[in-house]
Design an enzyme around this catalytic site. Structure first.
Site, PDB file in Angstrom:
ATOM      1  N   GLY A  41       0.815  -1.211   0.000  1.00  0.00           N
ATOM      2  CA  GLY A  41       0.000   0.000   0.000  1.00  0.00           C
ATOM      3  C   GLY A  41       0.850   1.263   0.000  1.00  0.00           C
ATOM      4  N   CYS A  42       1.900   1.250   0.798  1.00  0.00           N
ATOM      5  CA  CYS A  42       2.764   2.426   0.918  1.00  0.00           C
ATOM      6  C   CYS A  42       3.570   2.644  -0.361  1.00  0.00           C
ATOM      7  CB  CYS A  42       3.685   2.283   2.129  1.00  0.00           C
ATOM      8  SG  CYS A  42       2.740   2.143   3.668  1.00  0.00           S
ATOM      9  N   THR A  43       3.976   1.566  -0.997  1.00  0.00           N
ATOM     10  CA  THR A  43       4.687   1.670  -2.270  1.00  0.00           C
ATOM     11  C   THR A  43       3.745   2.258  -3.321  1.00  0.00           C
ATOM     12  OG1 THR A  43       6.139  -0.176  -1.721  1.00  0.00           O
ATOM     13  CG2 THR A  43       5.906   0.372  -4.060  1.00  0.00           C
ATOM     14  N   GLY A  46       3.171   5.998  -2.699  1.00  0.00           N
ATOM     15  CA  GLY A  46       4.339   6.768  -3.110  1.00  0.00           C
ATOM     16  C   GLY A  46       4.461   6.870  -4.618  1.00  0.00           C
TER      17      GLY A  46
END
Length: 151
Positions: A41-43, A46
């Site tokens: 999710g964070c990738t 970003g």
């Protein structure tokens, strides 16, 4: 909530020198808090900000990603994903506490304390103009950009 400027803070940054809110030159700051480097999710989040980076720049906005990961972890994540913006290491949760993004979350059936995915747009006076909490990644960066363009 009355308009109130965010208190100054300083955090280690992938840019080399520490990031200091009071010294930031950008007209608009987009601070996005995310749980952990190198997670799906964070990738994705970003990468969405990366894709729209030039549009944010045109709108006078600087993007900064914030998590509790170490500066070394951030350096590796930024390099691997080719992020054109800096990541701030908030290992002692100073900014996380100020913005109220630490929550108890369910992860694989266990209660864990972590960052609730959240984004804040600050104007030139460093007043929060808009906030998103409990962010769902798909389309989020575009929604933030659309808002920034109205400032």
């Amino acid at each position: 909530m009355p308009e109130q400027a965010v208190k100054d803070f300083s955090l280690p940054s992938t840019g080399g020198a520490p990031f200091e809110l009071s010294k930031a030159k950008a007209r608009v700051l987009v601070l996005y808090f995310y749980p952990k480097d190198n997670t799906p999710g964070c990738t994705n989040e970003g990468l969405q900000f990366r894709e729209l980076f030039k549009d944010f720049q045109k709108a006078g906005a600087t993007i900064l990603g914030v998590s509790r990961d170490s500066l070394k972890s951030h350096q590796n994540f930024k390099t691997k994903m080719d992020f054109p913006f800096e990541l701030l290491a908030d290992e002692d949760e100073r900014a996380c506490q100020q913005f109220g993004v630490i929550k108890m979350k369910n992860m694989y059936g266990k209660q864990v304390r972590g960052i609730e995915r959240s984004t804040f747009v600050l104007d030139a006076k460093r007043v929060i103009r808009r906030e998103w909490r409990g962010v769902k990644v798909p389309g989020h960066a575009k929604e933030v950009l659309d808002f920034v363009k109205t400032l």
